[in-house]
Design a protein around this motif. Structure first.
Motif, short mmCIF file in Angstrom:
data_model
loop_
_atom_site.label_atom_id
_atom_site.label_comp_id
_atom_site.label_asym_id
_atom_site.label_seq_id
_atom_site.Cartn_x
_atom_site.Cartn_y
_atom_site.Cartn_z
N THR A 97 48.74 66.38 -28.35
CA THR A 97 48.65 66.92 -27.00
C THR A 97 47.42 66.42 -26.28
N TYR A 98 46.27 66.51 -26.94
CA TYR A 98 45.02 66.04 -26.33
C TYR A 98 45.08 64.54 -26.06
N PHE A 99 45.62 63.78 -27.00
CA PHE A 99 45.71 62.33 -26.83
C PHE A 99 46.60 61.99 -25.64
N ASN A 100 47.74 62.70 -25.51
CA ASN A 100 48.65 62.45 -24.39
C ASN A 100 47.99 62.75 -23.05
N ILE A 101 47.11 63.74 -23.02
CA ILE A 101 46.37 64.03 -21.79
C ILE A 101 45.40 62.90 -21.49
N LEU A 102 44.77 62.37 -22.54
CA LEU A 102 43.77 61.33 -22.34
C LEU A 102 44.37 59.99 -21.90
N ILE A 103 45.61 59.71 -22.27
CA ILE A 103 46.19 58.41 -21.91
C ILE A 103 46.87 58.41 -20.55
N LYS A 104 46.99 59.57 -19.91
CA LYS A 104 47.57 59.62 -18.57
C LYS A 104 46.44 59.62 -17.55
N PRO A 105 46.39 58.60 -16.71
CA PRO A 105 45.27 58.49 -15.76
C PRO A 105 45.14 59.69 -14.82
N GLU A 106 46.26 60.23 -14.36
CA GLU A 106 46.17 61.33 -13.40
C GLU A 106 45.61 62.61 -14.04
N THR A 107 45.99 62.90 -15.28
CA THR A 107 45.46 64.11 -15.94
C THR A 107 44.01 63.90 -16.37
N LEU A 108 43.68 62.68 -16.77
CA LEU A 108 42.30 62.38 -17.13
C LEU A 108 41.39 62.46 -15.90
N ALA A 109 41.88 61.96 -14.77
CA ALA A 109 41.10 62.02 -13.52
C ALA A 109 40.88 63.48 -13.11
N LYS A 110 41.90 64.31 -13.26
CA LYS A 110 41.76 65.73 -12.94
C LYS A 110 40.72 66.38 -13.84
N ASP A 111 40.74 66.03 -15.12
CA ASP A 111 39.78 66.59 -16.08
C ASP A 111 38.36 66.18 -15.72
N VAL A 112 38.16 64.92 -15.36
CA VAL A 112 36.83 64.43 -14.98
C VAL A 112 36.36 65.11 -13.70
N ARG A 113 37.27 65.27 -12.72
CA ARG A 113 36.92 65.94 -11.46
C ARG A 113 36.48 67.38 -11.73
N LEU A 114 37.23 68.10 -12.56
CA LEU A 114 36.88 69.48 -12.88
C LEU A 114 35.58 69.56 -13.67
N LEU A 115 35.33 68.56 -14.51
CA LEU A 115 34.09 68.50 -15.28
C LEU A 115 32.88 68.39 -14.35
N ILE A 116 33.03 67.63 -13.28
CA ILE A 116 31.96 67.46 -12.31
C ILE A 116 31.77 68.74 -11.49
N LEU A 117 32.87 69.37 -11.12
CA LEU A 117 32.81 70.53 -10.22
C LEU A 117 32.45 71.85 -10.91
N GLU A 118 32.86 72.02 -12.14
CA GLU A 118 32.69 73.32 -12.80
C GLU A 118 31.51 73.29 -13.77
N HIS A 119 30.68 74.30 -13.64
CA HIS A 119 29.54 74.43 -14.54
C HIS A 119 30.02 74.92 -15.92
N GLY A 120 29.53 74.30 -16.96
CA GLY A 120 29.85 74.75 -18.32
C GLY A 120 31.23 74.37 -18.80
#
Length: 163
Positions: A97-120
């Motif tokens: 599941t985690y790997f499939n999230i990492l190989i999809k550019p749109e879900t990875l981009a969402k994760d990186v965006r949330l990482l920047i926006l959300e503290h912790g």
């Protein structure tokens, strides 16, 4: 419709805790598969969601049997147990599941965006690396014990229910 959110500050403390929490919720869902089958046949629905801050339990259906289904879920939660085989199966599923999230550019981009926006917030890469480094059965057992010791509960009940 019944929805309870079991909130714990323990979950967001580390990437390992998030992975342990995901593992816990998946094993709990797996354990409920057989005993909750009859409720599914009776058109009662339930869902366990590993939320950002805790476990979300949602049940809906006819009100006369809904408390029994909710009680079943709570019983399995309070008496949580698992076999090493189930632990291995669920961790392998999580790796995919985690790997499939990492190989999809749109879900990875969402994760990186949330990482920047959300503290912790912990990134999916952190979670995947934690899982690939390996989890122990003992760490899951101690996490579940600590999770159940530090819970805050929010609930919503709608429909034909008395107080």
């Amino acid at each position: 419709y019944v929805r309870f959110h079991l909130i714990s500050p323990l979950i967001q403390q580390s990437a390992e805790n998030i992975v342990l929490f995901d593992t816990f919720v998946n094993i709990l869902s797996h354990n409920l598969g057989e005993p909750a089958y009859e409720a599914d046949v009776a058109q009662l629905e339930y869902k366990l969601v590993a939320g950002e801050h805790g476990l979300v339990i949602r049940v809906k259906g006819f009100n006369h049997k809904l408390p029994l289904l909710f009680q079943l879920i709570i019983d399995y939660l309070s008496d949580f147990s698992f076999t090493p085989a189930v632990f291995e199966m669920i961790t392998e599923q999580l790796k995919k599941t985690y790997f499939n999230i990492l190989i999809k550019p749109e879900t990875l981009a969402k994760d990186v965006r949330l990482l920047i926006l959300e503290h912790g917030r912990w990134s999916m890469i952190d979670k995947y690396q934690t899982l690939m480094n390996g989890l122990s059965i003992e760490s899951l057992s101690s996490f579940v014990k600590a999770f159940k010791a530090q819970l805050f509960v929010e609930g919503l009940v709608q429909g034909n229910f008395t107080s």
